[in-house]
Design a protein around this motif. Structure first.
Motif, PDB file in Angstrom:
ATOM      1  N   ALA A 127       0.910  -1.164  -0.042  1.00 48.17           N
ATOM      2  CA  ALA A 127       0.133   0.096  -0.128  1.00 48.17           C
ATOM      3  C   ALA A 127       0.850   1.414   0.131  1.00 48.17           C
ATOM      4  CB  ALA A 127      -0.956  -0.231   1.331  1.00 48.17           C
ATOM      5  N   ALA A 128       1.772   1.434   0.575  1.00 47.52           N
ATOM      6  CA  ALA A 128       2.812   2.317   0.598  1.00 47.52           C
ATOM      7  C   ALA A 128       3.733   2.582  -0.417  1.00 47.52           C
ATOM      8  CB  ALA A 128       3.859   2.271   1.815  1.00 47.52           C
ATOM      9  N   GLY A 129       3.579   1.735  -1.507  1.00 48.14           N
ATOM     10  CA  GLY A 129       4.309   1.785  -2.833  1.00 48.14           C
ATOM     11  C   GLY A 129       5.923   1.412  -2.515  1.00 48.14           C
ATOM     12  N   ASP A 130       6.167   0.395  -1.683  1.00 46.94           N
ATOM     13  CA  ASP A 130       7.632   0.385  -1.392  1.00 46.94           C
ATOM     14  C   ASP A 130       8.175  -0.619  -2.456  1.00 46.94           C
ATOM     15  OD1 ASP A 130       7.256   1.639   1.024  1.00 46.94           O
ATOM     16  OD2 ASP A 130       7.602  -0.150   2.483  1.00 46.94           O
ATOM     17  N   GLN A 152      18.949  -8.310   8.442  1.00 42.67           N
ATOM     18  CA  GLN A 152      17.764  -8.220   7.417  1.00 42.67           C
ATOM     19  C   GLN A 152      18.002  -8.950   6.266  1.00 42.67           C
ATOM     20  OE1 GLN A 152      17.444  -3.835   7.737  1.00 42.67           O
ATOM     21  NE2 GLN A 152      15.755  -4.179   9.015  1.00 42.67           N
ATOM     22  N   ALA A 153      16.806  -9.208   5.693  1.00 42.43           N
ATOM     23  CA  ALA A 153      16.839 -10.008   4.263  1.00 42.43           C
ATOM     24  C   ALA A 153      15.795  -9.147   3.484  1.00 42.43           C
ATOM     25  CB  ALA A 153      16.391 -11.370   4.544  1.00 42.43           C
ATOM     26  N   ARG A 154      16.268  -8.747   2.339  1.00 47.35           N
ATOM     27  CA  ARG A 154      15.514  -8.111   1.389  1.00 47.35           C
ATOM     28  C   ARG A 154      15.108  -8.750   0.153  1.00 47.35           C
ATOM     29  NH1 ARG A 154      16.171  -2.502   2.633  1.00 47.35           N
ATOM     30  NH2 ARG A 154      17.681  -2.153   4.186  1.00 47.35           N
ATOM     31  N   VAL A 155      13.802  -8.370  -0.352  1.00 44.98           N
ATOM     32  CA  VAL A 155      13.189  -8.836  -1.457  1.00 44.98           C
ATOM     33  C   VAL A 155      12.625  -7.797  -2.115  1.00 44.98           C
ATOM     34  CG1 VAL A 155      12.708 -11.341  -0.284  1.00 44.98           C
ATOM     35  CG2 VAL A 155      11.056  -9.664  -0.433  1.00 44.98           C
ATOM     36  N   PRO A 156      12.583  -7.840  -3.636  1.00 45.03           N
ATOM     37  CA  PRO A 156      11.925  -6.757  -4.113  1.00 45.03           C
ATOM     38  C   PRO A 156      10.435  -6.781  -4.097  1.00 45.03           C
ATOM     39  CG  PRO A 156      12.607  -8.351  -5.697  1.00 45.03           C
ATOM     40  CD  PRO A 156      13.192  -8.777  -4.372  1.00 45.03           C
ATOM     41  N   VAL A 157       9.425  -5.851  -4.225  1.00 46.02           N
ATOM     42  CA  VAL A 157       8.224  -5.801  -4.266  1.00 46.02           C
ATOM     43  C   VAL A 157       7.915  -5.765  -5.789  1.00 46.02           C
ATOM     44  CG1 VAL A 157       6.213  -4.678  -3.501  1.00 46.02           C
ATOM     45  CG2 VAL A 157       8.164  -4.775  -2.061  1.00 46.02           C
TER      46      VAL A 157
END
Length: 204
Positions: A127-130, A152-157
């Motif tokens: 919803a935040a457009g991250d 931390q682990a990151r993934v693309p939205v």
């Protein structure tokens, strides 16, 4: 040997990854898997691996969180844990319980904290457009989802992501992040573990 107790509420997928990693030269070993849900699928999985299990139904303590925690604490302390890992444990713990394990209780949360503490993290990120979402392992403090970050682990939205599709992709990274953090933390190293969208460890 570093003794680890793991608290769960459901299927225990993160618990399984932690347990599977605690072999060989890992400095820690699991001594207990406990749950507030007697029917939690993770309890049977832990028992099948020869790990002691414990169930304390929170519904037996209506509006009595200290009573529930006291019933959980007694057998938990009997296992003499050095580290407590919350792995999908869906109960908010009182400051008194948290303070007893200050500096040695870990939790995994499905957002890039400090963004989105609490629930519905994936829907909130979309919803935040991250453009990125992910998971965080942190030390537990009395303030919800606010302790020092250990990894931390990151993934693309993606443009067509739903909360469910994003959650599934984040969970895959959770299964890599939590064991990596616990292994490092058990060895006395609190340097944060950072996993990028590409799945490689960064800054480690």
């Amino acid at each position: 040997m570093i003794r680890v107790a793991i608290l769960i509420s459901g299927s225990g997928s993160n618990m399984l990854r932690l347990v599977e990693d605690m072999t060989g030269d890992h400095p820690a070993r699991p001594v207990l898997v406990a749950s507030n849900e007697p029917a939690a699928g993770g309890l049977a999985k832990a028992a099948a691996l020869g790990i002691a299990t414990l169930a304390v139904d929170h519904r037996d303590f209506p509006r009595d969180r200290p009573g529930f925690e006291a019933a959980l604490l007694r057998p938990l302390l009997d296992t003499r844990p050095d580290i407590i890992c919350l792995a999908g444990f869906m109960r908010i713990l009182t400051p008194g319980f948290v303070d007893r394990f200050a500096g040695r209780m870990l939790n995994i949360h499905p957002s890039l904290l400090p963004k989105y503490p609490g629930l519905d993290t994936h829907a909130r990120a979309i919803a935040a457009g991250d453009t990125e979402a992910g998971a965080t392992v942190h030390l537990v403090t009395s303030e919800l989802d606010s302790g020092p970050i250990l990894g931390q682990a990151r993934v693309p939205v993606l443009k067509d992501d739903t909360p469910q599709s994003l959650a599934a992709r984040v969970l895959t990274q959770e299964h890599r992040l939590y064991p990596a953090v616990l292994r490092r933390f058990s060895a006395g190293d609190k340097t944060p573990v950072m996993l990028g969208s590409e799945g490689l460890v960064r800054g480690s």
